[in-house]
Design a protein around this motif. Structure first.
Motif, PDB file in Angstrom:
ATOM      1  N   ALA A  15       6.445  27.293  30.869  1.00 50.19           N
ATOM      2  CA  ALA A  15       6.194  26.804  32.174  1.00 50.19           C
ATOM      3  C   ALA A  15       7.463  26.628  32.999  1.00 50.19           C
ATOM      4  CB  ALA A  15       5.656  25.401  32.124  1.00 50.19           C
ATOM      5  N   ILE A  16       8.524  26.255  32.180  1.00 51.44           N
ATOM      6  CA  ILE A  16      10.021  26.427  32.955  1.00 51.44           C
ATOM      7  C   ILE A  16      10.451  27.548  33.487  1.00 51.44           C
ATOM      8  CG2 ILE A  16      12.284  25.628  32.755  1.00 51.44           C
ATOM      9  CD1 ILE A  16      11.242  23.316  30.717  1.00 51.44           C
ATOM     10  N   LEU A  17      10.149  28.429  32.516  1.00 50.29           N
ATOM     11  CA  LEU A  17      10.684  30.015  32.682  1.00 50.29           C
ATOM     12  C   LEU A  17       9.872  30.679  33.738  1.00 50.29           C
ATOM     13  CD1 LEU A  17      11.535  31.170  29.108  1.00 50.29           C
ATOM     14  CD2 LEU A  17      13.297  30.309  30.839  1.00 50.29           C
ATOM     15  N   ASP A  18       8.660  30.276  33.643  1.00 47.59           N
ATOM     16  CA  ASP A  18       7.682  30.750  34.895  1.00 47.59           C
ATOM     17  C   ASP A  18       8.155  30.347  36.256  1.00 47.59           C
ATOM     18  OD1 ASP A  18       6.247  32.631  33.279  1.00 47.59           O
ATOM     19  OD2 ASP A  18       4.730  31.014  32.942  1.00 47.59           O
ATOM     20  N   ALA A  19       8.612  29.061  36.200  1.00 48.24           N
ATOM     21  CA  ALA A  19       9.075  28.292  37.414  1.00 48.24           C
ATOM     22  C   ALA A  19      10.375  28.844  37.932  1.00 48.24           C
ATOM     23  CB  ALA A  19       9.145  26.784  37.171  1.00 48.24           C
ATOM     24  N   ALA A  20      11.275  29.352  36.971  1.00 48.22           N
ATOM     25  CA  ALA A  20      12.552  29.732  37.306  1.00 48.22           C
ATOM     26  C   ALA A  20      12.504  31.124  37.871  1.00 48.22           C
ATOM     27  CB  ALA A  20      13.303  29.753  36.068  1.00 48.22           C
ATOM     28  N   TRP A  21      11.422  32.012  37.308  1.00 48.06           N
ATOM     29  CA  TRP A  21      11.307  33.217  37.629  1.00 48.06           C
ATOM     30  C   TRP A  21      10.818  33.225  39.319  1.00 48.06           C
ATOM     31  CZ3 TRP A  21      12.776  37.984  37.223  1.00 48.06           C
ATOM     32  CH2 TRP A  21      12.052  39.017  37.892  1.00 48.06           C
ATOM     33  N   ALA A  22       9.719  32.273  39.176  1.00 49.64           N
ATOM     34  CA  ALA A  22       9.137  32.028  40.931  1.00 49.64           C
ATOM     35  C   ALA A  22      10.248  31.582  41.687  1.00 49.64           C
ATOM     36  CB  ALA A  22       8.069  31.257  40.745  1.00 49.64           C
TER      37      ALA A  22
END
Length: 202
Positions: A15-22
């Motif tokens: 979830a964190i990495l998806d958020a960082a990518w977004a």
């Protein structure tokens, strides 16, 4: 979110990495913050810092996470040419997404860290299979190419040319360009016929 529903381990990290990518896609590295990522992921900055000590580390992890969502499958078409075209088309497709974002959004990362796109590529490649080595070893075993012609620079050439095309055009690399790289540039360099002709000139 109740305690029972609280994300942990890989679910939280994803979830964190998806958020960082977004965030990288929307704002670029120059405006990326731990706070913005934490808010998007519905967690705290403390949780982020436990896993990634710096913003640069988080950004690289986010890019790696996104790249690994579209893994490259090493083809086995029965011939070197088919294998090369297939693998380069896979990289062209992935580069049209991740690669173009990196070009546009990671410039501030390179300035801040004093690194280059090549350095980032090395970090992203940690743990990945050496796909080109595998494909060329098969070609050598089948007698399609001359092992003496397969140097590290020549091995890297097809992917380097693909990346250059992406950088120069900022557009997805079309199939005909991939075929041109394989047929007109790479295969002539490693074929036994060319090797024999060159040795006769020396």
């Amino acid at each position: 979110m109740t305690k029972r529903e609280r994300r942990r381990g890989s679910a939280l990290e994803d979830a964190i990495l998806d958020a960082a990518w977004a965030e990288l896609i929307e704002t670029g590295y120059g405006r990326l913050t731990m706070e913005s990522v934490a808010q998007r992921a519905a967690t705290s900055r403390t949780v982020l810092y436990r896993r990634w000590p710096s913003l640069a580390d988080l950004a690289v992890a986010a890019v790696r996470h996104n790249v690994r969502k579209t893994p490259v499958e090493i083809p086995d078409t029965g011939g070197l040419r088919g294998d090369l075209i297939d693998i380069l088309l896979q990289f062209a497709k992935r580069g049209a997404g991740t690669g173009l974002v990196l070009i546009a959004q990671m410039r501030d990362y390179f300035a801040e860290t004093g690194t280059t796109p090549a350095d980032l590529r090395s970090r992203l490649a940690v743990g990945e299979q050496k796909w080109m080595d595998i494909i060329l070893e098969r070609g050598i075993a089948r007698g399609e190419i001359d092992a003496a012609r397969v140097t590290p620079r020549i091995t890297a050439l097809p992917a380097d040319l693909l990346r250059n095309e992406l950088l120069m055009t900022l557009r997805p690399v079309p199939r005909d360009v991939v075929i041109e790289i394989v047929d007109q540039i790479f295969l002539p360099l490693v074929s036994k016929e060319v090797a024999t002709a060159l040795s006769g000139r020396e």
